[in-house]
Design a protein around this motif. Structure first.
Motif, PDB file in Angstrom:
ATOM      1  N   SER A   1     -15.241  -1.611  32.730  1.00 50.86           N
ATOM      2  CA  SER A   1     -16.069  -0.853  31.794  1.00 50.86           C
ATOM      3  C   SER A   1     -15.569  -1.078  30.383  1.00 50.86           C
ATOM      4  O   SER A   1     -14.461  -1.588  30.167  1.00 50.86           O
TER       5      SER A   1
ATOM      6  N   ASP B   1     -16.922   2.372  25.079  1.00 50.32           N
ATOM      7  CA  ASP B   1     -17.867   2.837  24.058  1.00 50.32           C
ATOM      8  C   ASP B   1     -18.131   4.316  24.275  1.00 50.32           C
ATOM      9  O   ASP B   1     -17.500   4.980  25.091  1.00 50.32           O
TER      10      ASP B   1
ATOM     11  N   LYS C   1     -20.511   5.674  25.745  1.00 48.31           N
ATOM     12  CA  LYS C   1     -20.998   5.971  27.087  1.00 48.31           C
ATOM     13  C   LYS C   1     -20.034   5.506  28.178  1.00 48.31           C
ATOM     14  O   LYS C   1     -20.163   5.951  29.311  1.00 48.31           O
ATOM     15  N   GLY C   2     -19.101   4.638  27.841  1.00 46.92           N
ATOM     16  CA  GLY C   2     -18.199   4.111  28.862  1.00 46.92           C
ATOM     17  C   GLY C   2     -18.952   3.312  29.907  1.00 46.92           C
ATOM     18  O   GLY C   2     -18.779   3.516  31.107  1.00 46.92           O
ATOM     19  N   SER C   3     -19.811   2.403  29.461  1.00 49.67           N
ATOM     20  CA  SER C   3     -20.703   1.690  30.376  1.00 49.67           C
ATOM     21  C   SER C   3     -19.928   0.805  31.333  1.00 49.67           C
ATOM     22  O   SER C   3     -18.886   0.249  30.989  1.00 49.67           O
TER      23      SER C   3
ATOM     24  N   SER D   1     -24.682   1.939  37.630  1.00 48.23           N
ATOM     25  CA  SER D   1     -24.450   1.286  36.335  1.00 48.23           C
ATOM     26  C   SER D   1     -25.224   1.948  35.209  1.00 48.23           C
ATOM     27  O   SER D   1     -24.873   1.789  34.034  1.00 48.23           O
TER      28      SER D   1
ATOM     29  N   HIS E   1     -25.192   4.939  34.604  1.00 40.89           N
ATOM     30  CA  HIS E   1     -24.395   6.081  34.143  1.00 40.89           C
ATOM     31  C   HIS E   1     -23.084   5.580  33.547  1.00 40.89           C
ATOM     32  O   HIS E   1     -22.604   4.488  33.887  1.00 40.89           O
ATOM     33  N   SER E   2     -22.491   6.367  32.665  1.00 41.47           N
ATOM     34  CA  SER E   2     -21.178   6.055  32.114  1.00 41.47           C
ATOM     35  C   SER E   2     -20.100   6.724  32.947  1.00 41.47           C
ATOM     36  O   SER E   2     -20.368   7.734  33.624  1.00 41.47           O
TER      37      SER E   2
ATOM     38  N   SER F   1     -17.638   8.382  31.918  1.00 42.45           N
ATOM     39  CA  SER F   1     -17.238   9.694  31.382  1.00 42.45           C
ATOM     40  C   SER F   1     -18.048  10.829  31.993  1.00 42.45           C
ATOM     41  O   SER F   1     -17.608  11.975  32.001  1.00 42.45           O
ATOM     42  N   GLU F   2     -19.256  10.539  32.543  1.00 42.14           N
ATOM     43  CA  GLU F   2     -20.081  11.581  33.139  1.00 42.14           C
ATOM     44  C   GLU F   2     -19.478  12.130  34.432  1.00 42.14           C
ATOM     45  O   GLU F   2     -19.842  13.227  34.866  1.00 42.14           O
TER      46      GLU F   2
END
Length: 841
Positions: free
Chosen positions: A493, A496, A498-500, A521, A523-524, A526-527
């Protein structure tokens, strides 16, 4: 180029001359040194032969034999005169002596300051304790003993200055062949040394003499001005002067030899006084020392002998080299002028061909008709044709037939005006002579020449590139399979907002309960944190340290289920995406649940431990009560019963006295049971003190004590040696004491009582045993064997409290072991036990 070979040839010739001169010079030195050593050996041979003859002559001297037979004083006077005349005539010996068979000097003549003198009777000595006297008296008739170099000894002390002496002695027998004494000649060693020194002065080498221990008798010149002095200290040894390697060589190799060493030329021969040729023949000779005659030419002298010749050759080399350089320069000048003209003609062609042949690709020159005009060696190597087989032939034979219509080279060549690679959206292949094909790339370029336009074709073999691409694809496929098959989530990842996710494996999809990788994918990362503060802490660690390993965090799946995860991440940097993270996510919810269960169990164990401590305290209180509170009434019962029996026995009938006696026996029995319980309690509470224990020694001590207590009994016993264990020595003694006392007690009715202590070793443990041939027991009651107050025999038959085996079991259990028994009635019993082997050193 002309002068260098000539100078090298001149150098070789002069070097060979120098080498031949050195070889000849060394050969002459070697021959001279061998002659010098041989001359020294012959000198020693001659001197010793003369002295042996003198010793044998004096042993058979007529005046001596007459005096020995008659004891006539006149004969003794003639003997004295003969010895005095002999000393005056020979002048070789410091002393000439005749000693009797007890080592007492009878006659002694000395050569002092050019005059022979006879020692007065009061100065004659007894030298029986000297080694050479005893060894000579032990010899047979006509046998000469030769001593090593020794100092002159007077009245038990060494005479100074030290005079190295060789003693030649021969036993003297009378006409009845009875040993009567010995003749001794003291030969001054410096006389021999002066002869050897004279030989050394005639050669380049320095002649020296050492004994078999490596000590100098004569040191090589010039250090040997006093070399004939008797030396015995290691600091004056041969190895100290020339090294252990040289001494090892001459002391262990053949009896005669020569060795060129970095310290010079060494020539040696072994000289044994007892083995020197005897011109008289048949004479036995005994000696105690072997000598080594060594000649040494230092390496500096060897080098100096050829230095002058080397300087002359060096001067000749310089003069001839200058002459060769001048002649070579003149000749080279005319050669260079001629080659310049030829070089200009061949320059362009040579450069072109060198470039063509050195190219790593295959190069062909094709004319406008499509025929090959020129090729390089790489073309021959790749296509398998020789140069003659391709030049003048059509270039189409190098292209597979299926490609000729689609990519006819001849048509391409005729239309080509600029260099470009051939490409039609499909791969090109070349065809070898054997019909095999390989992938290629072709670049074409026109070249104007006097014969017209030629097309330069540069062909590249891209087989290695194809193989590399295929290998890379296989590696990527294996890597992808490995990542996809891992049971833990693997991700990449970027940090960023969003932590993509850049990449994820199927395990990540399953862990976060996503329906597909595309859904996850979207979702990031961090969620998925349950606590955003945990994410900030972890991000700070990664940015500060560059990595985190096994950090435990609480995450949430897409379906909202919370779980514990172990997170590992490494920060990396790439020119394309910048900073990114590679990481692993492992679901550790089951492990965390197990940890919680273990914590609950630990808490329960703590509670149970406190309960056991309380029980132990109660047991200690009970033991105290048994020890103090119960003993007092028992002592009172026993005491008052004894008083009644002692003082009022005449007032009681037999039944009353029997009842009082029973009370006493019961009280004493109760006291014994209390003592057994206290011992068992002490064993249970005792803390182990681990140490190495010799069970063999303990068993022997206990059995010896039992023998002393019942000396009327005859019991045979066997204790296996070297029974070593690790445990508490006092507790193990109590355990063995109970087992051996039981064995002793239950063999009381056996006619041939036997007790054995030993061990058996299997693959996992050591099993100790105590065996007897006594009364035994029924195995049906074996489960009651180790219980408190449990007995398998009647008290009147075999007395006891029933606590001994319970105590044994407690001791074994405290040591982490087990105990069991095997028995049969009237066939003895065997008690087996183990100890915790982890504690044994």
């Amino acid at each position: 180029m002309i002068s260098i070979p000539l100078v090298l040839l001149l150098s070789v010739v002069l070097w060979l001359l120098l080498h031949a001169h050195e070889d000849a010079n060394i050969a002459i030195m070697e021959s001279n040194e061998r002659l010098s050593v041989q001359l020294g050996e012959k000198t020693i041979d001659y001197v010793f032969a003369t002295i042996r003859g003198d010793a044998l002559y004096l042993a058979e001297l007529s005046s001596l034999q007459q005096w020995l037979d008659t004891g006539d004083p006149a004969a003794f006077s003639r003997l004295t005169e003969d010895l005095l005349a002999f000393t005056q005539f020979r002048q070789l010996y410091d002393k000439t002596r005749f000693m009797d068979e007890h080592g007492q000097e009878v006659v002694r003549t000395s050569y002092n300051e050019g005059k022979p003198i006879i020692a007065p009777q009061e100065k004659l000595q007894n030298q029986f304790e000297l080694d050479f006297v005893q060894k000579t008296l032990a010899l047979g008739d006509k046998t000469v003993y030769i001593s090593p170099f020794e100092p002159t000894i007077e009245h038990g002390t060494i005479v100074h200055p030290i005079k190295p002496t060789i003693r030649f002695s021969v036993p003297v027998f009378d006409s009845k062949n009875q040993l009567r004494g010995l003749i001794v000649l003291n030969y001054r060693g410096d006389r021999l040394m002066k002869r050897l020194q004279a030989i050394s002065d005639l050669s380049l080498g320095n002649l020296g003499l050492v004994n078999d221990k490596g000590n100098w008798l004569l040191e090589p010149h010039p250090a040997g001005q006093g070399g004939f002095m008797f030396r015995s200290q290691g600091t004056e040894s041969f190895s100290n002067k020339f090294g252990e390697e040289m001494w090892s060589f001459i002391s262990r190799e053949s009896p005669i030899g020569q060795w060129m060493h970095e310290k010079g030329l060494f020539t040696y021969t072994r000289v044994s006084p007892s083995k020197i040729q005897n011109p008289m023949g048949g004479l036995n000779i005994k000696g105690t020392e072997e000598w080594i005659l060594v000649s040494h030419i230092p390496s500096q002298i060897i080098a100096a002998s050829t230095a002058e010749y080397a300087r002359n050759l060096a001067l000749a080399f310089i003069v001839l080299t200058i002459l060769l350089l001048v002649l070579s320069g003149v000749f080279a000048h005319y050669v260079v002028l001629r080659e310049k003209a030829e070089t200009k003609v061949r320059a362009s062609e040579a450069q072109f061909r060198e470039l063509l042949e050195s190219a790593p690709e295959a190069i062909m020159l094709v004319d406008q008709t499509g025929c090959i005009a020129l090729i390089n060696s790489q073309t021959e190597k790749w296509f398998g044709y020789s140069r003659n087989e391709l030049v003048g032939q059509s270039a189409e034979q190098l292209i597979p037939e299926r490609y000729r219509k689609e990519h006819p080279i001849t048509l391409q060549l005729s239309a080509t005006t600029v260099a470009h690679p051939i490409s039609s959206g499909s791969e090109l292949h070349g065809r070898r002579k054997d019909g095999s094909e390989f992938p290629i790339e072709i670049s074409l370029s026109p070249l104007e020449t006097e014969q017209g336009i030629l097309i330069t074709s540069i062909i590249r073999d891209i087989s290695a590139r194809k193989q590399t691409e295929e290998a890379r694809q296989r590696v990527q496929a294996r890597y992808r399979d490995l990542v996809n098959n891992l049971p833990m989530g693997v991700f990449r990842s970027i940090p960023d907002a969003k932590g993509s996710f850049l990449e994820i494996n199927p395990a990540m999809v399953n862990i976060f309960e996503a329906e597909s990788a595309e859904q996850l994918s979207a979702h990031s990362f961090s969620e998925f944190y349950c606590d955003p503060a945990e994410r900030k802490i972890l991000m700070g660690k990664v940015l500060l340290q560059g990595h985190i390993y096994g950090e435990e965090v609480r995450l949430r799946t897409l379906k909202g289920r919370e779980f514990y995860a172990a997170l590992t991440a490494v920060m990396k940097k790439d020119e394309t995406v910048g900073i990114y993270f590679d990481g692993i996510v492992e679901d550790i919810s089951v492990r965390k649940e197990n940890e919680r269960r273990i914590n609950r169990l630990n808490k329960r164990l703590q509670v149970r431990s406190k309960e056991l401590e309380a029980i132990n305290r109660e047991l200690e209180a009970f033991s105290y009560s048994v020890s103090h509170d119960l003993r007092a009434p028992l002592r009172a019962m026993d005491g008052f019963s004894r008083t009644l029996l002692d003082e009022y026995a005449d007032q009681l009938d037999n039944r009353g006295r029997d009842r009082l006696q029973r009370i006493r026996v019961a009280a004493q029995r109760m006291a014994e049971l209390i003592d057994g319980l206290l011992k068992l309690s002490r064993v249970t509470r005792a803390e182990l003190k681990w140490e190495v224990v010799d069970l063999t020694l303990l068993a022997n001590e206990i059995l010896s004590t039992l023998e002393q207590m019942e000396p009327e009994r005859i019991v045979q016993y066997s204790v296996q040696p070297s029974l070593i264990a690790r445990g508490d020595k006092q507790l193990l003694r109590i355990m063995l004491d109970n087992l051996l006392s039981n064995a002793w007690k239950f063999t009381a009715q056996s006619q041939k009582a036997f007790i054995e202590v030993g061990c058996n070793v299997d693959e996992e443990r050591i099993i100790y045993f105590v065996r007897d041939n006594g009364a035994g027991f029924d195995m049906a009651y074996a489960d009651k064997l180790f219980g408190v107050f449990q007995r398998l025999h009647d008290t009147h038959e075999f007395p006891g409290t029933g606590i001994g085996l319970a105590t044994v079991q407690r001791v074994i259990h405290k040591h982490g072991g087990q105990i069991w028994a095997e028995s049969a009635i009237d066939q003895g019993a065997t008690f087996y036990f183990t100890l915790d082997e982890k504690e044994i050193v």
